[in-house]
Design a protein around this motif. Structure first.
Motif, PDB file in Angstrom:
ATOM      1  N   ALA A  95       0.829  -1.206   0.000  1.00 35.76           N
ATOM      2  CA  ALA A  95       0.000   0.000   0.000  1.00 35.76           C
ATOM      3  C   ALA A  95       0.864   1.258   0.000  1.00 35.76           C
ATOM      4  O   ALA A  95       0.349   2.370   0.095  1.00 35.76           O
ATOM      5  N   ASP A  96       2.189   1.086  -0.097  1.00 36.97           N
ATOM      6  CA  ASP A  96       3.022   2.291  -0.107  1.00 36.97           C
ATOM      7  C   ASP A  96       3.193   2.774  -1.547  1.00 36.97           C
ATOM      8  O   ASP A  96       3.099   1.995  -2.486  1.00 36.97           O
ATOM      9  N   LYS A  97       3.388   4.063  -1.690  1.00 41.71           N
ATOM     10  CA  LYS A  97       3.348   4.659  -3.039  1.00 41.71           C
ATOM     11  C   LYS A  97       4.553   4.269  -3.886  1.00 41.71           C
ATOM     12  O   LYS A  97       4.492   4.302  -5.112  1.00 41.71           O
ATOM     13  N   GLY A  98       5.657   3.917  -3.236  1.00 43.85           N
ATOM     14  CA  GLY A  98       6.885   3.683  -3.996  1.00 43.85           C
ATOM     15  C   GLY A  98       6.993   2.298  -4.611  1.00 43.85           C
ATOM     16  O   GLY A  98       7.659   2.128  -5.633  1.00 43.85           O
ATOM     17  N   SER A  99       6.337   1.299  -4.020  1.00 40.91           N
ATOM     18  CA  SER A  99       6.597  -0.089  -4.424  1.00 40.91           C
ATOM     19  C   SER A  99       6.314  -0.367  -5.889  1.00 40.91           C
ATOM     20  O   SER A  99       7.084  -1.049  -6.555  1.00 40.91           O
ATOM     21  N   LYS A 100       5.204   0.185  -6.419  1.00 36.20           N
ATOM     22  CA  LYS A 100       4.863  -0.161  -7.798  1.00 36.20           C
ATOM     23  C   LYS A 100       5.849   0.470  -8.793  1.00 36.20           C
ATOM     24  O   LYS A 100       5.901   0.083  -9.953  1.00 36.20           O
ATOM     25  N   ILE A 101       6.626   1.431  -8.324  1.00 35.10           N
ATOM     26  CA  ILE A 101       7.666   2.023  -9.173  1.00 35.10           C
ATOM     27  C   ILE A 101       9.003   1.315  -8.915  1.00 35.10           C
ATOM     28  O   ILE A 101       9.703   0.905  -9.837  1.00 35.10           O
ATOM     29  N   ASP A 102       9.319   1.148  -7.642  1.00 36.91           N
ATOM     30  CA  ASP A 102      10.639   0.613  -7.278  1.00 36.91           C
ATOM     31  C   ASP A 102      10.778  -0.886  -7.523  1.00 36.91           C
ATOM     32  O   ASP A 102      11.831  -1.343  -7.970  1.00 36.91           O
ATOM     33  N   ILE A 103       9.742  -1.651  -7.186  1.00 37.02           N
ATOM     34  CA  ILE A 103       9.883  -3.114  -7.271  1.00 37.02           C
ATOM     35  C   ILE A 103      10.146  -3.563  -8.720  1.00 37.02           C
ATOM     36  O   ILE A 103      11.077  -4.337  -8.940  1.00 37.02           O
ATOM     37  N   PRO A 104       9.387  -3.056  -9.740  1.00 38.29           N
ATOM     38  CA  PRO A 104       9.722  -3.475 -11.109  1.00 38.29           C
ATOM     39  C   PRO A 104      11.161  -3.127 -11.502  1.00 38.29           C
ATOM     40  O   PRO A 104      11.826  -3.908 -12.197  1.00 38.29           O
ATOM     41  N   LYS A 105      11.647  -1.974 -11.064  1.00 39.79           N
ATOM     42  CA  LYS A 105      13.033  -1.595 -11.386  1.00 39.79           C
ATOM     43  C   LYS A 105      14.017  -2.564 -10.716  1.00 39.79           C
ATOM     44  O   LYS A 105      15.016  -2.963 -11.311  1.00 39.79           O
ATOM     45  N   TRP A 106      13.713  -2.925  -9.467  1.00 34.90           N
ATOM     46  CA  TRP A 106      14.590  -3.871  -8.764  1.00 34.90           C
ATOM     47  C   TRP A 106      14.554  -5.239  -9.465  1.00 34.90           C
ATOM     48  O   TRP A 106      15.599  -5.870  -9.653  1.00 34.90           O
ATOM     49  N   VAL A 107      13.355  -5.672  -9.852  1.00 39.32           N
ATOM     50  CA  VAL A 107      13.184  -6.982 -10.500  1.00 39.32           C
ATOM     51  C   VAL A 107      14.022  -7.040 -11.778  1.00 39.32           C
ATOM     52  O   VAL A 107      14.722  -8.025 -12.043  1.00 39.32           O
ATOM     53  N   ASP A 108      13.980  -5.963 -12.554  1.00 43.15           N
ATOM     54  CA  ASP A 108      14.733  -5.889 -13.806  1.00 43.15           C
ATOM     55  C   ASP A 108      16.239  -5.952 -13.529  1.00 43.15           C
ATOM     56  O   ASP A 108      16.970  -6.738 -14.124  1.00 43.15           O
ATOM     57  N   LYS A 109      16.660  -5.166 -12.576  1.00 43.97           N
ATOM     58  CA  LYS A 109      18.085  -5.091 -12.225  1.00 43.97           C
ATOM     59  C   LYS A 109      18.583  -6.435 -11.668  1.00 43.97           C
ATOM     60  O   LYS A 109      19.703  -6.858 -11.941  1.00 43.97           O
ATOM     61  N   ALA A 110      17.739  -7.091 -10.869  1.00 40.83           N
ATOM     62  CA  ALA A 110      18.157  -8.342 -10.223  1.00 40.83           C
ATOM     63  C   ALA A 110      17.984  -9.548 -11.148  1.00 40.83           C
ATOM     64  O   ALA A 110      18.364 -10.660 -10.781  1.00 40.83           O
ATOM     65  N   GLY A 111      17.424  -9.325 -12.337  1.00 37.26           N
ATOM     66  CA  GLY A 111      17.336 -10.396 -13.326  1.00 37.26           C
ATOM     67  C   GLY A 111      16.180 -11.362 -13.122  1.00 37.26           C
ATOM     68  O   GLY A 111      16.239 -12.500 -13.593  1.00 37.26           O
ATOM     69  N   HIS A 112      15.121 -10.910 -12.449  1.00 42.03           N
ATOM     70  CA  HIS A 112      13.934 -11.750 -12.300  1.00 42.03           C
ATOM     71  C   HIS A 112      12.866 -11.307 -13.328  1.00 42.03           C
ATOM     72  O   HIS A 112      13.138 -10.457 -14.164  1.00 42.03           O
ATOM     73  N   THR A 113      11.673 -11.886 -13.242  1.00 42.84           N
ATOM     74  CA  THR A 113      10.644 -11.590 -14.244  1.00 42.84           C
ATOM     75  C   THR A 113       9.424 -10.959 -13.585  1.00 42.84           C
ATOM     76  O   THR A 113       8.873 -11.525 -12.640  1.00 42.84           O
ATOM     77  N   LEU A 114       9.038  -9.803 -14.102  1.00 44.45           N
ATOM     78  CA  LEU A 114       7.816  -9.167 -13.612  1.00 44.45           C
ATOM     79  C   LEU A 114       6.638  -9.769 -14.361  1.00 44.45           C
ATOM     80  O   LEU A 114       6.545  -9.660 -15.577  1.00 44.45           O
ATOM     81  N   VAL A 115       5.749 -10.422 -13.618  1.00 47.48           N
ATOM     82  CA  VAL A 115       4.584 -11.052 -14.240  1.00 47.48           C
ATOM     83  C   VAL A 115       3.482 -10.007 -14.441  1.00 47.48           C
ATOM     84  O   VAL A 115       2.817  -9.978 -15.475  1.00 47.48           O
ATOM     85  N   GLY A 116       3.317  -9.138 -13.472  1.00 47.20           N
ATOM     86  CA  GLY A 116       2.305  -8.093 -13.630  1.00 47.20           C
ATOM     87  C   GLY A 116       2.110  -7.267 -12.381  1.00 47.20           C
ATOM     88  O   GLY A 116       2.575  -7.633 -11.293  1.00 47.20           O
ATOM     89  N   ILE A 117       1.440  -6.129 -12.581  1.00 44.26           N
ATOM     90  CA  ILE A 117       1.073  -5.255 -11.458  1.00 44.26           C
ATOM     91  C   ILE A 117      -0.416  -4.959 -11.599  1.00 44.26           C
ATOM     92  O   ILE A 117      -0.865  -4.588 -12.678  1.00 44.26           O
ATOM     93  N   GLU A 118      -1.138  -5.137 -10.538  1.00 47.18           N
ATOM     94  CA  GLU A 118      -2.558  -4.850 -10.587  1.00 47.18           C
ATOM     95  C   GLU A 118      -2.934  -3.997  -9.382  1.00 47.18           C
ATOM     96  O   GLU A 118      -2.571  -4.331  -8.250  1.00 47.18           O
ATOM     97  N   THR A 119      -3.612  -2.890  -9.652  1.00 46.80           N
ATOM     98  CA  THR A 119      -4.083  -2.052  -8.552  1.00 46.80           C
ATOM     99  C   THR A 119      -5.423  -2.590  -8.067  1.00 46.80           C
ATOM    100  O   THR A 119      -6.349  -2.751  -8.845  1.00 46.80           O
TER     101      THR A 119
END
Lengths: 78, 138
Positions: A41-65
């Motif tokens: 529910a924090d405002k930063g996660s939907k921006i930061d987590i995909p960037k971290w996932v990309d950098k760490a070499g994992h796969t973003l399946v999706g984001i749903e509000t």
């Protein structure tokens, strides 16, 4: 087709960077191919987590509000 | 940049500034960067075993309104600064060193410090470990 979710982390009570840190812990504990959903529910996660996932070499399946929070789904890729 | 550590000179001993430093350290650690934290003066004092969980106040600019908002965030479940740092330290590579000069000035012994602190060093050792990485002063 979306992969089945092996684990859901309810981090809605956490402030930044709590949800990301909880995801990192869960990924460390998981096997390659596992899919993890994080609720945040924090405002930063939907921006930061995909960037971290990309950098760490994992796969973003999706984001749903959802109702008052975001569900971010990630597959451990390595 | 990824190969160079993030280096934080942590001087301030108020809860908001300690939390800000813990968040900066967490982000860098999440990206796999090594983090070096050098504790001086009031930040070092906050890492004493008998102070770490105490109420340490806020920076003067917080004022009444800021204090209310920070109190509300804590009531809503925001982790205290030392918990943020502890989690980051478990998940990443964070080395926390006490400044030897500040230890002397504040009459603090190594056994007085919380287990989050990895050791004591001088400023030259800090610079050598910092390499070409960024240095933040908080």
């Amino acid at each position: 087709m979306a992969p089945p979710i092996s684990r859901t982390i309810d981090a809605r009570g956490s402030f930044c960077p709590g949800p990301l840190m909880e995801l990192i812990r869960a990924i460390k504990e998981s096997e390659v191919g596992d899919t993890i959903a994080v609720w945040s529910a924090d405002k930063g996660s939907k921006i930061d987590i995909p960037k971290w996932v990309d950098k760490a070499g994992h796969t973003l399946v999706g984001i749903e509000t959802k109702d008052g929070y975001d569900e971010i789904v990630v597959t451990k890729a390595r | 940049m990824d190969d160079e550590p993030l280096n934080i000179v942590l001087f301030s001993g108020t809860e908001d500034r300690l939390q800000a430093a813990a968040v900066m350290a967490s982000g860098a650690a999440a990206l796999g960067r090594k983090v070096n934290i050098f504790l001086q003066y009031w930040a070092l004092d906050a890492f004493r075993k008998d102070r770490i969980s105490a109420s340490l106040g806020l920076a003067p600019e917080a004022g009444e309104r800021g204090a209310t908002l920070v109190r509300e965030a804590a009531a809503a479940g925001q982790q205290p600064w030392h918990a943020t740092l502890r989690v980051a330290k478990e998940l990443g590579e964070i080395d926390i060193q006490a400044c030897s000069l500040s230890m002397d000035v504040l009459k603090i012994e190594e056994q007085d410090l919380d287990a989050l602190v990895d050791g004591v060093e001088g400023v030259t050792a800090f610079y050598l470990n910092a390499g070409d990485g960024h240095i933040l002063f908080i």
